[in-house]
Motif scaffolding. Sequence first.
Motif, PDB file in Angstrom:
ATOM      1  N   VAL A  54       0.860  -1.186   0.000  1.00 30.46           N
ATOM      2  CA  VAL A  54       0.000   0.000   0.000  1.00 30.46           C
ATOM      3  C   VAL A  54       0.895   1.234   0.000  1.00 30.46           C
ATOM      4  O   VAL A  54       1.724   1.415   0.905  1.00 30.46           O
ATOM      5  CB  VAL A  54      -0.922   0.016   1.233  1.00 30.46           C
ATOM      6  N   THR A  55       0.746   2.066  -1.022  1.00 37.04           N
ATOM      7  CA  THR A  55       1.556   3.277  -1.121  1.00 37.04           C
ATOM      8  C   THR A  55       1.036   4.342  -0.166  1.00 37.04           C
ATOM      9  O   THR A  55      -0.055   4.212   0.414  1.00 37.04           O
ATOM     10  CB  THR A  55       1.534   3.812  -2.560  1.00 37.04           C
ATOM     11  N   ASP A  56       1.812   5.399  -0.014  1.00 37.17           N
ATOM     12  CA  ASP A  56       1.389   6.491   0.878  1.00 37.17           C
ATOM     13  C   ASP A  56       0.079   7.118   0.405  1.00 37.17           C
ATOM     14  O   ASP A  56      -0.791   7.442   1.215  1.00 37.17           O
ATOM     15  CB  ASP A  56       2.490   7.553   0.941  1.00 37.17           C
ATOM     16  N   THR A  57      -0.052   7.298  -0.914  1.00 39.31           N
ATOM     17  CA  THR A  57      -1.291   7.859  -1.455  1.00 39.31           C
ATOM     18  C   THR A  57      -2.470   6.950  -1.167  1.00 39.31           C
ATOM     19  O   THR A  57      -3.567   7.417  -0.812  1.00 39.31           O
ATOM     20  CB  THR A  57      -1.154   8.077  -2.975  1.00 39.31           C
ATOM     21  N   GLN A  58      -2.266   5.641  -1.292  1.00 42.37           N
ATOM     22  CA  GLN A  58      -3.344   4.699  -1.020  1.00 42.37           C
ATOM     23  C   GLN A  58      -3.686   4.646   0.466  1.00 42.37           C
ATOM     24  O   GLN A  58      -4.843   4.429   0.828  1.00 42.37           O
ATOM     25  CB  GLN A  58      -2.947   3.316  -1.531  1.00 42.37           C
ATOM     26  N   LYS A  59      -2.707   4.852   1.324  1.00 41.45           N
ATOM     27  CA  LYS A  59      -2.989   4.910   2.754  1.00 41.45           C
ATOM     28  C   LYS A  59      -3.915   6.078   3.078  1.00 41.45           C
ATOM     29  O   LYS A  59      -4.833   5.960   3.896  1.00 41.45           O
ATOM     30  CB  LYS A  59      -1.686   5.029   3.541  1.00 41.45           C
ATOM     31  N   VAL A  60      -3.661   7.210   2.419  1.00 45.01           N
ATOM     32  CA  VAL A  60      -4.543   8.360   2.608  1.00 45.01           C
ATOM     33  C   VAL A  60      -5.954   8.020   2.131  1.00 45.01           C
ATOM     34  O   VAL A  60      -6.954   8.342   2.802  1.00 45.01           O
ATOM     35  CB  VAL A  60      -3.995   9.581   1.850  1.00 45.01           C
ATOM     36  N   THR A  61      -6.054   7.353   0.979  1.00 47.75           N
ATOM     37  CA  THR A  61      -7.365   6.973   0.439  1.00 47.75           C
ATOM     38  C   THR A  61      -8.099   6.032   1.387  1.00 47.75           C
ATOM     39  O   THR A  61      -9.302   6.189   1.626  1.00 47.75           O
ATOM     40  CB  THR A  61      -7.196   6.303  -0.930  1.00 47.75           C
ATOM     41  N   LEU A  62      -7.394   5.068   1.952  1.00 50.59           N
ATOM     42  CA  LEU A  62      -8.020   4.146   2.903  1.00 50.59           C
ATOM     43  C   LEU A  62      -8.482   4.877   4.159  1.00 50.59           C
ATOM     44  O   LEU A  62      -9.550   4.564   4.711  1.00 50.59           O
ATOM     45  CB  LEU A  62      -7.029   3.041   3.268  1.00 50.59           C
ATOM     46  N   GLY A  63      -7.698   5.848   4.611  1.00 46.59           N
ATOM     47  CA  GLY A  63      -8.119   6.649   5.752  1.00 46.59           C
ATOM     48  C   GLY A  63      -9.365   7.455   5.457  1.00 46.59           C
ATOM     49  O   GLY A  63     -10.261   7.581   6.307  1.00 46.59           O
ATOM     50  N   VAL A  64      -9.452   7.996   4.239  1.00 49.01           N
ATOM     51  CA  VAL A  64     -10.638   8.747   3.833  1.00 49.01           C
ATOM     52  C   VAL A  64     -11.853   7.830   3.780  1.00 49.01           C
ATOM     53  O   VAL A  64     -12.958   8.207   4.208  1.00 49.01           O
ATOM     54  CB  VAL A  64     -10.398   9.414   2.462  1.00 49.01           C
ATOM     55  N   ILE A  65     -11.680   6.605   3.272  1.00 50.86           N
ATOM     56  CA  ILE A  65     -12.791   5.649   3.231  1.00 50.86           C
ATOM     57  C   ILE A  65     -13.304   5.366   4.642  1.00 50.86           C
ATOM     58  O   ILE A  65     -14.518   5.342   4.889  1.00 50.86           O
ATOM     59  CB  ILE A  65     -12.340   4.344   2.542  1.00 50.86           C
ATOM     60  N   ALA A  66     -12.397   5.149   5.572  1.00 50.70           N
ATOM     61  CA  ALA A  66     -12.804   4.891   6.955  1.00 50.70           C
ATOM     62  C   ALA A  66     -13.559   6.078   7.541  1.00 50.70           C
ATOM     63  O   ALA A  66     -14.580   5.908   8.231  1.00 50.70           O
ATOM     64  CB  ALA A  66     -11.564   4.571   7.808  1.00 50.70           C
TER      65      ALA A  66
END
Length: 296
Positions: A54-66
């Motif tokens: 999971v890239t840094d950008t994807q980590k941000v996206t997952l946080g936004v989903i949560a």
Amino acid sequence: MAPAPVLLPPGPDTWLGVARDILLEGRTSATTTTTSLTSPAHSGHFLGRRDLTVTDTQKVTLGVIAAYVVGIALLWNLPYVRWSLWPFKMLVIAFHEFGHAITCLLTGGKVKSISLDPREGGVTLMQGGKSAFTLPAGYLGSSLIGALLTFCGFNIVASKVASIVVGVSFLLTLWWGRRDWLTILTILLAVGLLVACWFIAHAEALRYVVLFIGVMSSLYSVWDICDDLILRKVNSSDASVFAKRYGGSSQCWGVIWSIISLLFMVAGIIAGIAAFPQSSAQQQTDSGKFIPTKFF
């Protein structure tokens, strides 16, 4: 019989020079290939590791989903503020009813009408079709659409494509839905939001709007089933009709459909992680080449 002589064209020195260059080039390519195959970054498990990374950008996206899951759950149930979800609720209700309608047509039926109301829900009047498929198609159809939008929400260019479809769906929702002034205003504002997001950082903001709609649509069936069958015990849901016709309890079918909806959402997230590993900067660069817009 003696082998036929090999005839060389004129200019052997030239051909020898060409052959030498080819050999040197081949040796370089072979060395490069060997290095790429033996290096840790390009080992035989490269694809597997990329899918799980999971890239840094994807980590941000997952946080936004949560954050969206928590925020939408609160807004869906809190009085006085739930009206803020009306345009998006209209859209996911439309996805629900479109699922009924499309499945009815695919199973040989006819759709007579579709009505939408964010306060009362939607109703699709159908004639014929296979009810074993049309009844669950509402919840599962909206969940599948939500998973696809969540998948697109991991990438700006994919979100651009998805936003066009969502914008058209908003307008169709307005056509079929109840046309009071509040519904018209909220849906037009939602369409305006999509358009405005195209001009912010090469549509990076658009990615989060598409992601929001995807998460809301993915979880619509879970919240709606819980609201109708567990909290309020309403007996006029798709699950209750399905239970009467095919056995089992409405709560049981509701839980099954909810689990499938969650699996759709998880699949959309995993697919998004696997398909879109680009950084935010790379996504903006790619977006600038696909229907480019000036940005703030």
